[in-house]
Design a protein around this motif. Structure first.
Motif, PDB file in Angstrom:
ATOM      1  N   THR A  11       0.863  -1.178   0.000  1.00 36.71           N
ATOM      2  CA  THR A  11       0.000   0.000   0.000  1.00 36.71           C
ATOM      3  C   THR A  11       0.904   1.234   0.000  1.00 36.71           C
ATOM      4  N   ASP A  18       0.521   8.793   4.981  1.00 32.83           N
ATOM      5  CA  ASP A  18      -0.816   8.796   4.392  1.00 32.83           C
ATOM      6  C   ASP A  18      -0.859   7.859   3.188  1.00 32.83           C
ATOM      7  N   VAL A  19      -1.984   7.182   2.998  1.00 32.91           N
ATOM      8  CA  VAL A  19      -2.155   6.353   1.809  1.00 32.91           C
ATOM      9  C   VAL A  19      -2.074   7.245   0.572  1.00 32.91           C
ATOM     10  N   SER A  21      -3.022   7.551  -2.976  1.00 32.08           N
ATOM     11  CA  SER A  21      -3.942   6.997  -3.966  1.00 32.08           C
ATOM     12  C   SER A  21      -3.422   7.134  -5.389  1.00 32.08           C
ATOM     13  N   LEU A  51      -3.588  -0.085   8.747  1.00 34.12           N
ATOM     14  CA  LEU A  51      -4.637   0.727   8.131  1.00 34.12           C
ATOM     15  C   LEU A  51      -5.865   0.706   9.021  1.00 34.12           C
ATOM     16  N   GLU A  54     -11.736   2.174   7.746  1.00 35.97           N
ATOM     17  CA  GLU A  54     -12.198   2.848   6.535  1.00 35.97           C
ATOM     18  C   GLU A  54     -11.113   2.857   5.460  1.00 35.97           C
ATOM     19  N   GLU A  55      -9.866   3.072   5.869  1.00 38.01           N
ATOM     20  CA  GLU A  55      -8.765   3.029   4.901  1.00 38.01           C
ATOM     21  C   GLU A  55      -8.679   1.656   4.249  1.00 38.01           C
ATOM     22  N   HIS A  56      -8.804   0.621   5.040  1.00 46.85           N
ATOM     23  CA  HIS A  56      -8.739  -0.752   4.543  1.00 46.85           C
ATOM     24  C   HIS A  56      -9.786  -0.957   3.432  1.00 46.85           C
ATOM     25  N   ASN A  58     -11.385   1.326   1.741  1.00 48.16           N
ATOM     26  CA  ASN A  58     -11.189   2.259   0.630  1.00 48.16           C
ATOM     27  C   ASN A  58     -10.081   1.806  -0.309  1.00 48.16           C
TER      28      ASN A  58
END
Length: 292
Positions: A11, A18-19, A21, A51, A54-56, A58
């Motif tokens: 990821t 921060d993730v 994207s 994570l 919600e991150e997981h 998303n």
């Protein structure tokens, strides 16, 4: 049945954790162009442990949307809480994942009967193909072949990722399993040997760094071309070993950063890859011919 080289996708994160994207989308395109046969999102290598909920969900959704049906997407939805695993699996199904990967419950150390009831409950609750995941070196929980075979009789439990690295045990599982139950390797150093014994593919850490060679080796092994598969895999042996010099995914995220695929961002309690080991991973990347 999903087959081949299935990357246990990192990821991507920015240097503040921060993730990322944008890099996630770029990374998926990199894998599709390199011939990766399937994407495993938010497994161990994808930092599922750090994570938030919600991150997981998303990240799974973003991967499914970006892949857009070009290869199968397997969503990591395991947990040591059956309730949480059911909810994550439902969300992965709603996002459009092709299958889910469910690790054995870690830390709370259930019995074999507890493992059976845990996975049965998830399978009963969510109608999506489910792949079991046994990695006792990380979970302190080892699911026996007998329990795996018992679960194989459940319609939507379609396979297992065997990360024990024990070829004799893997061979016994393959030989005893129903024809429609897939065994996948989860151990890069022994993956080609397990595929040659009848496994259907490899859920790979190394494929993050050398996807083209990982997919070629897996494809050759699936065709029974042992010598050719092992010749390709020989150039990856350094990565198979050195990507575990510190806890996964610390080294593989650093290696991906060297290829410009992401920043070095990672979340505590994992830390940046120690300088002491950099040269060993660089040497392995040169051996694999992913850098000059």
């Amino acid at each position: 049945m999903i087959t081949g080289s299935l990357v246990a996708l990192i990821t991507p994160m920015t240097n503040n954790g921060d993730v990322d994207s944008v890099k996630l989308q770029e990374l998926i395109e990199f894998h599709l162009q390199a011939g990766t046969h399937g994407i495993v999102a938010v497994g161990t290598t994808g930092e599922s442990a750090t994570l938030d909920y919600e991150e997981h969900a998303n990240v799974i959704r973003q991967v499914v949307e970006c892949v857009a049906g070009r290869v199968p997407v397997i969503a990591g939805t395991g947990a040591n809480s059956t309730h949480e695993a059911i909810d994550l699996t439902k969300r992965a199904k709603d996002a459009g994942a092709d299958a889910c990967l469910l690790v054995t419950p870690y830390y709370n150390k259930p019995t074999q009967e507890g493992l059976y009831q845990h996975f049965k409950a998830i399978a009963d609750a969510v109608d999506i193909p489910q792949i079991l995941y046994n990695v006792p070196g990380r979970t302190a929980c080892d699911m026996s072949n007998e329990t795996s075979l018992r679960l194989a009789s459940i319609k939507n439990i379609v396979g297992i990722k065997d990360a024990t690295g024990d070829l004799a045990r893997g061979k016994a599982l393959i030989e005893a399993a129903p024809a429609d139950f897939a065994v996948y390797s989860g151990d890069d150093p022994t993956a080609i040997d397990l595929i040659l014994l009848g496994a259907k593919g490899n859920i790979s850490v190394t494929a993050n760094v050398a996807p083209a060679k990982a997919s070629k080796a897996a494809a050759l092994a699936l065709e029974g071309k042992a010598a050719e598969a092992k010749a390709v895999d020989a150039s990856l042996l350094g990565l198979h070993k050195n990507l575990f010099l510190e806890s996964n995914p610390i080294p593989v995220k650093w290696a991906c950063a060297q290829l410009g695929l992401c920043e070095e961002g990672i979340r505590l309690p994992l830390t940046l890859f120690a300088n002491t080991f950099h040269n060993q991973v660089i040497d392995a990347m040169k051996q694999a011919e992913v850098i000059a």
